[in-house]
Design an enzyme around this catalytic site. Structure first.
Site, PDB file in Angstrom:
ATOM      1  CE  LYS A 159      -4.288   1.418   2.237  1.00 58.80           C
ATOM      2  NZ  LYS A 159      -5.095   1.722   1.062  1.00 58.80           N
TER       3      LYS A 159
HETATM    4  N1  PMP Z   1      -7.697  -2.244  -3.035  1.00 58.27           N
HETATM    5  C1  PMP Z   1      -7.151  -1.013  -2.926  1.00 58.27           C
HETATM    6  C2  PMP Z   1      -6.428  -0.447  -4.102  1.00 58.27           C
HETATM    7  C3  PMP Z   1      -7.278  -0.288  -1.735  1.00 58.27           C
HETATM    8  O1  PMP Z   1      -6.735   0.921  -1.633  1.00 58.27           O
HETATM    9  C4  PMP Z   1      -7.997  -0.862  -0.660  1.00 58.27           C
HETATM   10  C5  PMP Z   1      -8.159  -0.075   0.614  1.00 58.27           C
HETATM   11  N2  PMP Z   1      -7.098  -0.291   1.489  1.00 58.27           N
HETATM   12  C6  PMP Z   1      -8.543  -2.131  -0.811  1.00 58.27           C
HETATM   13  C7  PMP Z   1      -8.375  -2.802  -2.016  1.00 58.27           C
HETATM   14  C8  PMP Z   1      -9.276  -2.803   0.306  1.00 58.27           C
HETATM   15  O2  PMP Z   1      -8.392  -3.165   1.326  1.00 58.27           O
HETATM   16  P1  PMP Z   1      -8.834  -3.239   2.847  1.00 58.27           P
HETATM   17  O3  PMP Z   1     -10.031  -4.096   2.896  1.00 58.27           O
HETATM   18  O4  PMP Z   1      -7.666  -3.788   3.544  1.00 58.27           O
HETATM   19  O5  PMP Z   1      -9.153  -1.832   3.264  1.00 58.27           O
END
Ligand code: PMP
Length: 330
Positions: A159
């Site tokens: 991320k």
């Molecule tokens: N894909 C992307 C590109 C994201 O930014 C997120 C948000 N973090 C998610 C998927 C979903 O991840 P999570 O459930 O861990 O928030």
């Protein structure tokens, strides 16, 4: 200033948000070399607040940093306490948490290696990410002209701050065209994910989501939903599918910390199912809510209680327990 964000945790100290400023010549501001997380805390049925899957999120933060070879100056434990402290300091039981680590000031070249790495955690009140009606009525999505990056172009499993230019472009394009959210395909033409969410479809009793072999973020909500769905007796498959499979799904939904479980009622002007959130999506939304609010006791391990919430003024500029312990050790 987002609602409720008066104090943040910056490099181990709680500081008033207006004092937490960034030097213009911070490396990350220019080149996007940083990693972050998005986490939610929920008010619990038994009282107090708890952070949902804080450990999993922080492990992903540590992994994102490892992918970039960004050396975090704080331990997992210190950041864990920092997240809880920032909620306490802002007197927030239900909030969104944003831990972020970035390469700071020093040298200005792309390859600057020795600049100081900073870590901050902010928290604020954030309601339904895709709008108030999104969770109950569903949203309209559009296949983006932007692709999710190839894994040898960007570190898709991390991320990473700079990589979000891709998400912002996709989101803005969808928004400008009158849709609520973008769906990005991968370099092979398969459905990958939303600009900030993972994606699921339902056909009959079967739930399908792109596998982790795809260039998607390993979503914590994705993982929680797969787990809950299997526990509820649904068959969940993780494999690739194309946009036309999405068009003819009975139901479709996004998952994400900010978006939670958001039904998708339309893709590229094609109605999904009946055009309203379907029964499987609704059951999963209910199960997810029970887990995050502590009603489902069997999921208590997913919740990190925040502890006593003090008033914001009484904790500002007091050292966090982790820092105080470090000082005692020194
Ligand atoms: N894909 C992307 C590109 C994201 O930014 C997120 C948000 N973090 C998610 C998927 C979903 O991840 P999570 O459930 O861990 O928030």
């Amino acid at each position: 200033m987002p609602d409720g964000a008066s104090v943040l945790w910056l490099d181990g100290k709680l500081v008033p948000i207006e004092q937490a400023t960034l030097p213009i010549l911070s490396h990350a501001l220019h080149y996007g070399f940083g990693v972050f997380e998005g986490i939610r805390a929920y008010r619990q049925v038994g009282g107090g607040g708890a952070v949902f899957r804080l450990d999993t999120h922080l492990r992903r933060l540590v992994e994102s940093a490892k992918i970039l070879k960004l050396e975090l100056p704080f331990s997992y434990e210190e950041m864990f306490e920092g997240c809880k402290n920032v909620l306490r300091a802002n007197a927030l039981e239900e909030a969104y948490l944003r831990p972020i680590a970035w390469l700071g000031e020093g040298r200005m070249g792309v390859g600057a290696f020795d600049n100081k790495v900073h870590v901050a955690v902010a928290a604020w009140v954030w309601g339904a990410y895709l709008g108030d009606e999104a969770l109950t009525k569903g949203i309209r999505a559009k296949i983006s002209s932007f692709l999710r990056p190839h894994p040898n172009v960007a570190m898709v499993r991390g991320k990473v701050t700079g990589q979000y230019v891709n998400s912002v472009l996709a989101k803005r394009e969808a928004y400008d065209l009158g849709y609520d959210e973008a769906i990005l395909l991968d370099h092979s033409g398969f459905v990958a994910e939303g600009s900030g969410e993972n994606i699921f479809i339902v056909r009959g009793d079967r739930i399908l989501t792109p596998s982790l072999a795809a260039p998607i973020l390993r979503g914590v909500t994705r993982d929680s939903v797969i787990d809950l769905a299997r526990e509820m007796g649904f068959e969940v498959a993780e494999h690739s599918f194309h946009r036309d499979t999405l068009y003819v799904a009975d139901e479709a939904f996004f998952t994400g910390t900010a978006a939670e479980i958001t039904p998708i009622r339309e893709v590229d002007d094609r109605t999904i199912g009946t055009g309203a959130p379907g029964p499987v999506t609704k059951r999963l939304q209910a199960a997810f809510r029970e887990a995050v609010t502590g009603r489902n006791r069997s999921r208590a391990a997913w919740l990190a209680p925040i502890g006593r919430v003090a008033s914001a003024e009484s904790v500002v500029a007091r050292p966090t327990p982790a820092r105080a312990a470090a000082r005692r050790r020194a």
